[in-house]
Design an enzyme around this catalytic site. Structure first.
Site, short mmCIF file in Angstrom:
data_model
loop_
_atom_site.label_atom_id
_atom_site.label_comp_id
_atom_site.label_asym_id
_atom_site.label_seq_id
_atom_site.Cartn_x
_atom_site.Cartn_y
_atom_site.Cartn_z
CG ASP A 34 104.76 16.36 58.29
OD1 ASP A 34 104.08 15.33 58.37
OD2 ASP A 34 105.63 16.67 59.12
CG ASP A 38 109.08 17.37 53.74
OD1 ASP A 38 109.51 17.21 54.89
OD2 ASP A 38 108.09 18.08 53.47
#
Length: 228
Positions: free
Chosen positions: A13, A11
């Protein structure tokens, strides 16, 4: 027994970055005068709260998030993105996050960033991390070759990340049973992919995911001393 292909998924953010690039892009466009300072902030904060709560209407959000670049056009938007990369992203790219990615690359793993942020914002960020494979929210391009504000295909959000990763693997002639997957994420929004992967890693996890990771015996990794 055939050795499985190792795949490392990240991922973006609050996982590789200590900020939310999508939200920060919105704040940036507000700062450079592209959006109404009061109304845009209100709606941006509202959408972000829905994202954290797992209730985001992704189609409505992407239309909102890309409205300024749609109206400003390609040349101005690309120039603004370069400035965003210099002023907002570059200062928060941490060596420990770069090293985490590079460690998997040195080991020969296939590496991809899997993010719910759109490809316009994330393409140059993936390049900073040296990652060629980006699974992000794809954007429809109109007859003029520029962004329309609509999503192209399945958005890479929640269960959509599982779908998009499966499509990415299939494009390489691989199935889930032929790979050994590690996935790094901070958010319970990513539970579908964390549960699908062989080695889920709760990375800079929020309180909800941290509790769940402790209950399930998942690895917990804190790349940053603190994160918003």
């Amino acid at each position: 027994m055939t050795r499985k292909t190792k795949v490392a998924l990240f991922d973006l953010d609050h996982t590789l970055l200590p900020i939310d690039s999508d939200y920060s892009w919105g704040v940036f466009t507000q700062a450079i005068g592209w959006t109404d300072p009061v109304e845009f902030k209100r709606r941006n904060d509202e959408f972000y709260a829905h994202y954290k709560a797992g209730t985001l209407d992704v189609d409505a959000y992407v239309r909102f998030a890309t409205d300024a670049i749609r109206l400003k056009g390609r040349e101005a938007s690309l120039a603004a993105r370069e400035r965003f990369m210099r002023e907002v992203i570059a200062p928060v790219v941490r060596p420990q996050a770069l090293e985490l990615v590079r460690g998997h690359q040195r080991a020969g793993d296939r590496v991809a960033i899997v993010t719910a942020t759109n490809e316009f914002v994330t393409e140059p960020i993936a390049r900073v991390f040296g990652v060629e494979e980006l699974i992000a929210v794809r954007l429809v391009l109109g007859p003029d070759g520029w962004i329309t504000g609509e999503i192209d295909g399945e958005p890479s959000l929640r269960a959509g990340k599982v779908t998009r990763v499966g499509e990415w693997l299939a494009a390489q002639g691989l199935g889930w049973d032929e790979v050994e997957t590690t996935f790094y994420s901070d958010s319970p929004n990513d539970l579908p992919l964390l549960e699908r992967c062989d080695h889920p890693v709760a990375t800079n996890a929020d309180d909800t995911l941290r509790r769940l990771a402790l209950q399930r015996g998942w690895r917990i990794l804190d790349l940053f001393a603190s994160h918003p």
